[in-house]
Design a protein around this motif. Structure first.
Motif, PDB file in Angstrom:
ATOM      1  N   LEU A 146       0.835  -1.207   0.000  1.00 28.14           N
ATOM      2  CA  LEU A 146       0.000   0.000   0.000  1.00 28.14           C
ATOM      3  C   LEU A 146       0.868   1.255   0.000  1.00 28.14           C
ATOM      4  CD1 LEU A 146      -2.730   1.362   0.100  1.00 28.14           C
ATOM      5  CD2 LEU A 146      -2.793   0.986   2.588  1.00 28.14           C
ATOM      6  N   ALA A 147       1.948   1.254   0.757  1.00 27.60           N
ATOM      7  CA  ALA A 147       2.848   2.411   0.758  1.00 27.60           C
ATOM      8  C   ALA A 147       3.446   2.635  -0.627  1.00 27.60           C
ATOM      9  CB  ALA A 147       3.950   2.197   1.797  1.00 27.60           C
ATOM     10  N   ARG A 148       3.776   1.545  -1.311  1.00 30.33           N
ATOM     11  CA  ARG A 148       4.322   1.660  -2.664  1.00 30.33           C
ATOM     12  C   ARG A 148       3.287   2.259  -3.616  1.00 30.33           C
ATOM     13  NH1 ARG A 148       5.240  -3.406  -3.594  1.00 30.33           N
ATOM     14  NH2 ARG A 148       7.150  -3.385  -2.337  1.00 30.33           N
ATOM     15  N   LEU A 149       2.020   1.850  -3.487  1.00 36.36           N
ATOM     16  CA  LEU A 149       0.957   2.394  -4.323  1.00 36.36           C
ATOM     17  C   LEU A 149       0.754   3.888  -4.057  1.00 36.36           C
ATOM     18  CD1 LEU A 149      -1.676  -0.511  -4.083  1.00 36.36           C
ATOM     19  CD2 LEU A 149      -0.343   0.136  -6.102  1.00 36.36           C
ATOM     20  N   VAL A 150       0.847   4.250  -2.777  1.00 40.23           N
ATOM     21  CA  VAL A 150       0.723   5.675  -2.424  1.00 40.23           C
ATOM     22  C   VAL A 150       1.836   6.480  -3.081  1.00 40.23           C
ATOM     23  CG1 VAL A 150       0.905   7.328  -0.518  1.00 40.23           C
ATOM     24  CG2 VAL A 150      -0.519   5.269  -0.262  1.00 40.23           C
ATOM     25  N   GLU A 151       3.059   6.002  -2.972  1.00 36.37           N
ATOM     26  CA  GLU A 151       4.192   6.719  -3.560  1.00 36.37           C
ATOM     27  C   GLU A 151       4.106   6.775  -5.081  1.00 36.37           C
ATOM     28  OE1 GLU A 151       7.454   4.568  -1.952  1.00 36.37           O
ATOM     29  OE2 GLU A 151       7.473   5.668  -0.044  1.00 36.37           O
ATOM     30  N   ASP A 152       3.640   5.677  -5.692  1.00 35.86           N
ATOM     31  CA  ASP A 152       3.490   5.666  -7.153  1.00 35.86           C
ATOM     32  C   ASP A 152       2.457   6.687  -7.593  1.00 35.86           C
ATOM     33  OD1 ASP A 152       5.376   3.699  -7.321  1.00 35.86           O
ATOM     34  OD2 ASP A 152       3.959   2.046  -7.621  1.00 35.86           O
ATOM     35  N   ASP A 153       1.342   6.769  -6.866  1.00 34.44           N
ATOM     36  CA  ASP A 153       0.289   7.722  -7.259  1.00 34.44           C
ATOM     37  C   ASP A 153       0.747   9.156  -7.084  1.00 34.44           C
ATOM     38  OD1 ASP A 153      -2.668   8.169  -7.931  1.00 34.44           O
ATOM     39  OD2 ASP A 153      -2.453   9.297  -6.057  1.00 34.44           O
ATOM     40  N   LEU A 154       1.421   9.419  -5.969  1.00 32.49           N
ATOM     41  CA  LEU A 154       1.906  10.789  -5.749  1.00 32.49           C
ATOM     42  C   LEU A 154       3.003  11.159  -6.736  1.00 32.49           C
ATOM     43  CD1 LEU A 154       2.027  10.846  -1.831  1.00 32.49           C
ATOM     44  CD2 LEU A 154       0.282  11.847  -3.338  1.00 32.49           C
ATOM     45  N   GLY A 155       3.776  10.148  -7.151  1.00 31.27           N
ATOM     46  CA  GLY A 155       4.879  10.417  -8.070  1.00 31.27           C
ATOM     47  C   GLY A 155       4.436  10.715  -9.479  1.00 31.27           C
ATOM     48  N   THR A 156       3.226  10.337  -9.849  1.00 36.67           N
ATOM     49  CA  THR A 156       2.734  10.591 -11.213  1.00 36.67           C
ATOM     50  C   THR A 156       2.031  11.922 -11.344  1.00 36.67           C
ATOM     51  OG1 THR A 156       0.646   9.449 -10.705  1.00 36.67           O
ATOM     52  CG2 THR A 156       2.447   8.114 -11.630  1.00 36.67           C
TER      53      THR A 156
END
Length: 599
Positions: free
Chosen positions: A588-598
């Protein structure tokens, strides 16, 4: 008895029985059991009496069965692998008037039944009339075999089984029904003098009844083989050396037989395997068989061989059979088939009313057992009669009828469990797990610890040398089941425990590790924030980096609340499907970072 004597007279020189102790021909088997029957004390006046048998998995068990029957008594098989307390309880409940045992078990038998005469069975090749006698032999005169032949309704055996409830009960079966089941089994499999039938099941289980009587009433040779003492490769060797033509076993034993050798080979021919070219039919029963079993069948058995699946509870030894077809390998569960001759299969709803497609399996016909020994309450609950007086037996099994009329086993009526107020079926979860490519065998049980309430726990093995991944399996189940039906844990084992019957022994599954902080705590700022929200939503003190969402108590409502807070507090929009693919703090943390990074 008449059928056995006729078979022995027709094939006196043919091999009848082979085991670790040696071989016996039909004439010798007939003579030894006659002589042993004469040594047994007469049953109490006014009844047939019951002779308890304490025998290992060898020729003695078969000698004991026929000796007791020839003496005019019903036999009560005892498994020496059980503890003394259980055996003493069975002896007391059965009301046996004598004990017949292997010579090496005479002292134990005497201790278990201090008030009963105890007789030792003769060894193979020994004259029963001069066999060593135990310290406590009968003194009231022997029985006279053949003086009065049993009639169809006379009791043949009392077979004790714990069933699925754990409470032992003695199933009473008659001479007429034993003969009916044995001849139906033999006719369907075309058993005859040219066959060699391995006795893989112990004589104390109904699967053993089918092979013991089916073989010896048709002139076949019964080969006593203990599957629990063999590796997959050595079991194949043992069956090949025995010249087995018919193999009857539980799916658990079948999977052991078709399992990999140490070098990974599962083939019946070639390196690491043994040809089983003589086997013409394999019969499965006793527990649920799967499409994976059908798929593995050809890896060991020759192309002319056929696979038969079936269902027959102890209360009706042979009830349904299904000839497995190639397309069945794609099914989650193999059909148990259509009723055999003399048995009707009905489906009923929870109120006992007939249904057509799904319901509890009820067996109808004179072939069902006469009830439970000295247990009128349980007998009345399970055994009833149709309006015309035909016996009915409520199996407790759930079944679904296919368009061709055959039935598919769908679990037990009493295995469903309420989780968070909703019904869940462990059998449904087992089926989904078994079709996953990383899972070999699967068992799902209900864990009822007071600390967390009812929950399901899954246990799986691998079909290869690579273990399944718990998170992957929980994510897979979460995409196909409502959240309350997803197990709290998936525990990976090297193998599932097997009980004395050769079936899965759920009572020996290890306790699952309790939920709690994983081996790794959150490492990054994002993981710490995700873990904080996760714990606040679920009311936890801490959560491990790789713990599964469902395993920590999460459900669909918790999920929506958590993702909403992730968006409000962290500004990330995480899709439900993406999270469920791997529902852990780390993912979930990885998904959060991926979404914020885009953005």
């Amino acid at each position: 008895m008449d059928r056995f004597r006729a078979t022995a007279a027709a094939h006196p020189g043919r091999p009848a029985l082979r085991g670790p102790s040696g071989p016996l021909g039909y004439a010798e088997l007939d003579r030894l059991t006659d002589a042993t029957a004469r040594r047994l004390p007469r049953p109490p006046a006014g009844g047939s009496g019951r002779v308890a048998l304490l025998c290992g998995h060898d020729t003695g068990a078969v000698l004991g069965v026929w000796s007791a029957l020839k003496a005019g008594a019903a036999y009560v098989p005892l498994d020496p692998r059980l503890d003394d307390a259980r055996l003493a309880a069975i002896l007391s409940d059965a009301g046996a008037h004598a004990v017949l045992c292997d010579a090496g078990l005479a002292d134990r038998a005497a201790a278990l039944a201090p008030a009963l005469p105890v007789l030792s069975l003769p060894a193979v090749g020994e004259d029963a009339r001069t066999a060593p006698r135990s310290a406590r032999e009968a003194t009231d005169g022997p029985a006279a075999p053949g003086s009065s032949s049993p009639v169809a309704d006379d009791m043949a055996y009392v077979l004790y089984t714990s069933g699925t409830t754990g409470a032992p009960k003695g199933v009473v079966q008659t001479h007429g029904n034993v003969l009916r089941h044995a001849l139906t089994y033999a006719t369907r499999l075309c058993l005859g003098p040219g066959d060699r039938v391995p006795l893989l099941a112990r004589y104390s289980f109904d699967a053993g009844v089918m092979d013991l009587f089916g073989a010896l009433l048709t002139g076949a040779c019964l080969e006593v083989v203990d599957p629990t003492t063999h590796s997959p490769a050595s079991l194949r060797t043992a069956l090949a050396d025995a010249g087995a033509t018919v193999v009857h076993c539980t799916p658990t034993v079948f999977r052991h037989l078709t399992g990999p050798t140490r070098d990974g080979d599962v083939r019946g021919r070639g390196t690491g395997g043994t040809a089983l070219e003589a086997v013409r039919v394999v019969v499965l029963g006793g527990e649920e068989a799967t499409g994976a079993d059908a798929a593995s069948f050809r890896s060991v058995f020759p192309s002319p061989c056929v696979l038969v699946n079936g269902l027959g509870p102890t209360e009706c030894t042979l009830a349904l059979q299904h000839l497995v077809r190639p397309g069945d390998a794609l099914r989650a569960s193999l059909p148990v088939g259509l009723p055999v001759e003399g048995v009707d299969a009905l489906l009923t709803d929870g109120s006992g009313r007939p249904t057509e497609v799904f319901g509890e399996l009820v067996l109808r016909g004179t072939a069902v057992a006469r009830g439970y020994w000295q247990d009128p309450g349980r007998t009345a609950a399970a055994f009833t009669a149709d309006t015309d007086g035909t016996p009915l037996y409520r199996t407790g099994d759930l079944a679904r009828r296919l368009p061709d009329g055959s039935l598919v086993f769908c679990g037990r009526r009493d295995q469903r469990v309420k989780i968070r107020g909703q019904w869940a079926d462990p059998a449904e979860v087992e089926k989904l797990l078994r079709v996953h490519p990383t899972v070999g065998q699967a068992a799902v049980v209900t864990d009822r610890q007071p600390s967390h309430g009812p929950r399901m726990v899954a246990y799986v093995t691998s079909p290869t040398f690579l273990p399944p991944d718990e998170d992957e399996l929980l994510g897979y189940l979460g995409r196909q089941l409502p959240d309350h039906a997803v197990p709290a844990r998936v525990v990976v084992l090297d193998s599932l425990p097997v009980g004395l019957t050769g079936k899965l022994d759920r009572s020996r599954l290890p306790a699952p590790p309790e939920a709690g902080p994983g081996p790794e705590a959150p490492r990054t700022g994002t993981e710490e924030e995700v873990a904080r929200i996760w714990c606040e939503v679920l009311g936890l003190q801490a959560v491990g980096l790789r713990e599964h969402f469902v395993g920590t108590g999460g459900d669909s409502m918790h999920l929506m609340e958590m993702l909403a807070r992730i968006e409000d507090e962290l500004g990330a929009d995480v899709m439900v499907g993406d999270f469920l693919a791997s529902p852990t703090v780390e993912s979930l943390a990885r998904l959060v970072e991926d979404d914020l990074g885009t953005r």
